[in-house]
Design a protein around this motif. Structure first.
Motif, PDB file in Angstrom:
ATOM      1  N   MET A 108       0.827  -1.188  -0.011  1.00 49.28           N
ATOM      2  CA  MET A 108      -0.041  -0.028   0.121  1.00 49.28           C
ATOM      3  C   MET A 108       1.003   1.220   0.038  1.00 49.28           C
ATOM      4  SD  MET A 108      -2.928   0.746   2.724  1.00 49.28           S
ATOM      5  CE  MET A 108      -3.970   2.322   2.487  1.00 49.28           C
ATOM      6  N   GLU A 109       0.159   2.396  -0.802  1.00 52.79           N
ATOM      7  CA  GLU A 109       1.103   3.440  -0.758  1.00 52.79           C
ATOM      8  C   GLU A 109       1.446   4.225   0.607  1.00 52.79           C
ATOM      9  OE1 GLU A 109       0.300   6.848  -3.565  1.00 52.79           O
ATOM     10  OE2 GLU A 109      -0.498   5.269  -4.788  1.00 52.79           O
ATOM     11  N   ILE A 110       2.244   4.974   0.880  1.00 55.63           N
ATOM     12  CA  ILE A 110       2.283   5.683   2.249  1.00 55.63           C
ATOM     13  C   ILE A 110       1.978   7.053   1.833  1.00 55.63           C
ATOM     14  CG2 ILE A 110       4.167   4.227   2.911  1.00 55.63           C
ATOM     15  CD1 ILE A 110       6.085   6.570   2.518  1.00 55.63           C
ATOM     16  N   ILE A 111       1.734   7.819   3.156  1.00 52.59           N
ATOM     17  CA  ILE A 111       1.302   8.960   3.114  1.00 52.59           C
ATOM     18  C   ILE A 111       2.430   9.856   3.931  1.00 52.59           C
ATOM     19  CG2 ILE A 111       0.101  10.921   4.041  1.00 52.59           C
ATOM     20  CD1 ILE A 111      -2.570   9.783   3.117  1.00 52.59           C
ATOM     21  N   PHE A 112       3.152  10.676   3.365  1.00 56.66           N
ATOM     22  CA  PHE A 112       4.062  11.615   3.903  1.00 56.66           C
ATOM     23  C   PHE A 112       3.924  12.967   3.537  1.00 56.66           C
ATOM     24  CE2 PHE A 112       7.871  13.713   5.048  1.00 56.66           C
ATOM     25  CZ  PHE A 112       8.121  13.461   6.426  1.00 56.66           C
ATOM     26  N   ILE A 113       3.230  13.810   4.454  1.00 59.02           N
ATOM     27  CA  ILE A 113       3.028  15.141   4.257  1.00 59.02           C
ATOM     28  C   ILE A 113       3.816  15.759   5.283  1.00 59.02           C
ATOM     29  CG2 ILE A 113       1.371  17.154   3.973  1.00 59.02           C
ATOM     30  CD1 ILE A 113      -0.939  14.791   3.755  1.00 59.02           C
ATOM     31  N   GLU A 114       4.919  16.909   4.909  1.00 63.53           N
ATOM     32  CA  GLU A 114       5.487  17.769   5.514  1.00 63.53           C
ATOM     33  C   GLU A 114       4.792  18.693   6.384  1.00 63.53           C
ATOM     34  OE1 GLU A 114       8.641  17.650   7.600  1.00 63.53           O
ATOM     35  OE2 GLU A 114       9.549  16.773   5.632  1.00 63.53           O
ATOM     36  N   GLY A 115       5.096  18.849   7.544  1.00 59.56           N
ATOM     37  CA  GLY A 115       4.099  20.079   8.191  1.00 59.56           C
ATOM     38  C   GLY A 115       4.574  21.366   7.704  1.00 59.56           C
ATOM     39  N   LEU A 147      -8.651  10.841   4.619  1.00 57.83           N
ATOM     40  CA  LEU A 147      -9.654  10.189   4.747  1.00 57.83           C
ATOM     41  C   LEU A 147      -9.894   9.319   3.686  1.00 57.83           C
ATOM     42  CD1 LEU A 147     -12.083  13.061   5.732  1.00 57.83           C
ATOM     43  CD2 LEU A 147     -11.331  11.122   7.228  1.00 57.83           C
ATOM     44  N   LYS A 148      -9.483   9.443   2.761  1.00 56.61           N
ATOM     45  CA  LYS A 148      -9.585   8.462   1.339  1.00 56.61           C
ATOM     46  C   LYS A 148      -8.511   7.265   1.458  1.00 56.61           C
ATOM     47  CE  LYS A 148     -10.179   8.549  -3.509  1.00 56.61           C
ATOM     48  NZ  LYS A 148      -9.750   9.515  -4.710  1.00 56.61           N
ATOM     49  N   TRP A 149      -7.442   7.809   1.981  1.00 56.29           N
ATOM     50  CA  TRP A 149      -6.583   6.750   2.426  1.00 56.29           C
ATOM     51  C   TRP A 149      -6.782   5.784   3.420  1.00 56.29           C
ATOM     52  CZ3 TRP A 149      -3.405   4.865   6.037  1.00 56.29           C
ATOM     53  CH2 TRP A 149      -2.031   3.929   5.610  1.00 56.29           C
ATOM     54  N   LEU A 150      -7.507   6.303   4.562  1.00 52.35           N
ATOM     55  CA  LEU A 150      -7.673   5.643   5.314  1.00 52.35           C
ATOM     56  C   LEU A 150      -8.959   4.474   5.099  1.00 52.35           C
ATOM     57  CD1 LEU A 150      -7.600   8.007   8.598  1.00 52.35           C
ATOM     58  CD2 LEU A 150      -6.244   5.951   8.530  1.00 52.35           C
TER      59      LEU A 150
END
Lengths: 186, 124
Positions: free
Chosen positions: B1-8, B43-46
């Motif tokens: 599964m793809e990961i999510i990484f968003i820098e703050g 939310l979509k990722w979850l």
């Protein structure tokens, strides 16, 4: 140039820490927040107060961004809102002013009066009721801003409406953040 | 599964979801003007994750500030995790606050009253 001197005197006598007038956008919100944060930092304000002031500022500024009505008037437009942080015997006053259409006054008054009629537990219930039952509006608000400000403040929200012209009014809101722990526990 | 990484950033939180490392964390400040578009992809990722989750998920919320619009979206995020419990998977929310930040602690307790997922409170 007398008015500059007068304005400065008012700012000093009212202990205004920060005054901004003009257009409000998210970028300006961020700048105002960082200015106020630096200011609170430099006077060594305690963490708890700093956090509350910051929280209320965010809600106030984003309310102005989202809810200032477009008013057709020579002096007051969407880009003529005001945001002030003042001090009063150790309390912080966070004040916003923006133009609204007069037809929105009754709804706004009811909402604020309801909030002011509730105690700590009442505000908590209202918060939970709103958060569980509403979706974000088109403007991106959750309808929780005033309730949250009242909870963070622990004191009544102070508000007034001032006549601009037949159609529009200027809405002023003051939120007090006090150091007095007992006051906060109302 | 793809990961999510968003820098703050100064008005958006750091988000890191990486099932292979079992990391699920939201931290920092959340006061974007348009919360729906920031949280929409999360939310979509979850939704995808809860359909085939790890056997146990620890979801860490380490926020310093959030605006009221974000609080609505955080509730939506945490509510997604109920699916894990329903599927018999392990799930715990670790809610962090600074040791003197009663408002943040209280916010966590309120979310725990609205979401059917166990909370553990942590101080940082």
């Amino acid at each position: 140039m007398e008015y500059v001197f007068d304005l400065h005197k008012i700012m000093l006598s009212k202990q205004l820490v920060l005054v901004y007038e003009g257009e409000f956008t998210q970028d300006i919100t961020k700048s105002v927040l960082s200015m106020a944060e630096r200011n609170l930092e430099s006077v060594g304000e305690e963490e708890g107060i700093k956090r509350k002031v910051f929280n209320v500022m965010v809600e106030c500024l984003q309310n102005i961004c989202k809810h200032t009505d477009i008013v057709i008037n020579e002096q007051y437009t969407k880009d003529n809102a005001i945001f002030i942080i003042g001090k009063d015997k150790g309390d912080y006053n966070i004040i916003s002013g923006n133009s609204i259409q007069k037809k929105n006054i009754p709804g706004l008054t009811d909402k604020l009066n309801l909030i002011n009629s509730l105690d700590k537990d009442g505000l908590k219930s209202l918060y939970k009721e709103i958060i569980s039952n509403t979706e974000l509006s088109d403007k991106g608000g959750a309808g929780l801003g005033f309730v949250d400000m009242a909870r963070k403040s622990g004191q009544k929200l102070v508000f007034s409406f001032h006549d601009v012209d037949e159609e529009s009014a200027f809405f002023i809101l003051k939120v007090i953040i006090g150091k007095d722990k007992e006051k906060l526990a109302i | 599964m793809e990961i999510i990484f968003i820098e703050g950033s100064e008005d958006t939180p750091k988000v890191q979801f990486d099932p292979s490392k079992n990391i699920f964390e939201i931290s920092g400040r959340s006061l974007p003007e348009d919360c729906a578009s920031f949280y929409g992809p999360i939310l979509k990722w979850l939704d995808t994750y809860v359909a085939s989750p790890n056997s146990s998920t620890i979801f860490e919320v380490k926020l310093e500030y959030f605006n009221t619009a974000s609080s609505k979206m955080i509730l939506d995020v945490l509510t997604k995790l109920e699916k894990l419990k329903e599927a018999g998977k392990g799930v715990t929310i670790h809610w962090y606050s600074h040791d003197d930040d009663e408002d943040m602690q209280e916010a966590g307790e309120e979310f725990s009253e609205l979401v059917e997922v166990p909370f553990e409170y942590k101080v940082y």
